[in-house]
Scaffold this active site. Structure first.
Site, PDB file in Angstrom:
ATOM      1  N   SER A   1       0.838  -1.200   0.000  1.00 26.69           N
ATOM      2  CA  SER A   1       0.000   0.000   0.000  1.00 26.69           C
ATOM      3  C   SER A   1       0.874   1.251   0.000  1.00 26.69           C
ATOM      4  CB  SER A   1      -0.957  -0.052   1.194  1.00 26.69           C
ATOM      5  OG  SER A   1      -1.976   0.903   1.080  1.00 26.69           O
TER       6      SER A   1
ATOM      7  N   ASP B   1      -9.885  -4.672  -4.310  1.00 31.06           N
ATOM      8  CA  ASP B   1      -9.141  -3.581  -3.690  1.00 31.06           C
ATOM      9  C   ASP B   1      -9.370  -2.299  -4.484  1.00 31.06           C
ATOM     10  OD1 ASP B   1      -7.290  -1.850  -2.569  1.00 31.06           O
ATOM     11  OD2 ASP B   1      -5.553  -3.133  -2.938  1.00 31.06           O
TER      12      ASP B   1
ATOM     13  N   HIS C   1      -7.637  -5.630  -0.073  1.00 26.11           N
ATOM     14  CA  HIS C   1      -6.534  -4.820   0.427  1.00 26.11           C
ATOM     15  C   HIS C   1      -6.196  -5.268   1.845  1.00 26.11           C
ATOM     16  CE1 HIS C   1      -4.115  -1.108   0.100  1.00 26.11           C
ATOM     17  NE2 HIS C   1      -4.263  -1.052   1.418  1.00 26.11           N
TER      18      HIS C   1
END
Length: 348
Positions: A195, A289, A319
């Site tokens: 991320s 995601d 995610h």
């Protein structure tokens, strides 16, 4: 009393125990519990992931973005601990890298000198630390045979853009200069993260190419590459799949100063010029995601610039799957594959 009311009354520790137990059930039993599959954009959500989201909803666990900043940080650590479990590792020690807190993970049986991954955690530049990603780093290191040094960069809103980027670049330069002290082979250095940590890793890889620093590989796990975020996946999956629109907006508002440029390449590597000599990359995305499309767009950008890239979408995952190595099957299997890619790239 309804099941949802029972779950909501349990302590976090008991809820974690329930989570582990239910995610260990056979898939057909899990399917009967959660009902019909979730299908979106031609993808089917993994049954154990659907079950974990259902249990989270029953527990009435607030999203980290709904809490004051310090409470949100604590919530992320709590979620990660429940999902990560206790992972074995050869040895761990805390240290300082470029004046930043860091942690070195040495896998069991590692030689005196070997490959080394510099890892940057996710959390929207505002959450996350060495503890939130401890289980993931242990799992990756032990499964790959690659040392990992995780770096705890400064967080927003206390330290806004480009603080995290500057810290990541400084940390990598320090590791290059001090690889021997970490047992790292300068010819087998890698950078990686998930991320926001994937964003920082991508930025470091570009800097390494421009400055002629050694870098053999980059592992980008659902990287945030475009702060503008006008993608199909950002619309399709912004509610109900852990990472929410509200979280992404809070991350942008916390890290980027008012009036800042979301297309600045240090914030959004999708807008960067790709120099010659960028390290090969493995880019992993999750089907459900919001960041899926921008991560895949960055992989294509690298490939178009001549960088050797392998892109893999894990269609049934969400995610945050990097942290889910202590419960369930689907996310753990995906992270095991990431470890195998790391091992193959660096010879762990």
């Amino acid at each position: 009393m309804a099941l949802k009311d029972v779950v909501a009354t349990l302590t976090p520790r008991v809820q974690a125990t329930v989570l582990r137990g239910m995610l260990a059930l056979p898939e057909p039993v899990q399917r009967r519990l959660v009902g019909k599959p979730v299908v979106r954009d031609g993808q089917t959500l993994a049954t154990d992931v659907q079950l974990s989201l259902w249990l989270q909803k029953l527990a009435k666990e607030p999203g980290a973005e709904t809490l004051p900043m310090e409470e949100g940080r604590a919530a992320l650590r709590r979620h990660a601990a429940a999902a990560g479990g206790r992972q074995p590792i050869g040895s761990v020690r805390d240290l300082t890298v470029a004046d930043l807190p860091a942690r070195l993970y040495v896998p069991t049986g590692a030689p005196a000198t070997g490959p080394l991954l510099v890892f940057f955690h996710g959390g929207g530049f505002m959450h996350g630390d060495l503890e939130s990603h401890d289980a993931a780093c242990r799992f990756l290191a032990e499964r790959s045979g690659v040392r990992i040094v995780a770096v705890d960069y400064r967080l927003a809103p206390e330290a806004q853009f480009p603080a995290a980027y500057d810290d990541a670049c400084a940390a990598y330069r320090w590791v290059v200069a001090n690889a021997a002290s970490l047992g790292g082979d300068p010819a087998r250095l890698a950078v990686g993260g998930d991320s926001a940590g994937g964003t920082l890793s991508a930025g470091v890889a570009l800097v390494a190419a421009r400055e002629g620093l050694p870098l053999a590989f980059q592992l980008l796990v659902y990287p945030a590459s475009d702060g503008v975020r006008r993608t199909s996946s950002a619309e399709l999956f912004s509610e109900g799949f852990y990472l929410t629109r509200a979280y992404m907006e809070l991350a942008n508002d916390s890290y980027m100063p008012a009036g800042g440029d979301f297309t600045d390449p240090r914030y959004s590597p999708l807008y960067a010029d790709i120099p010659a000599g960028v390290a090969p990359a493995f880019v992993a995305t999750a089907g459900f995601d919001p960041l899926r499309d921008e991560g895949e767009a960055y992989a294509r950008k690298l490939a178009e610039a001549g960088v050797r890239v392998e892109l893999k979408r894990y269609p049934g995952l969400i995610h945050g799957f990097l942290n889910i190595v202590g419960v369930g099957r689907s996310s753990k299997a995906a992270v095991a594959e990431l470890a195998a890619k790391l091992k193959a790239a660096l010879g762990g």
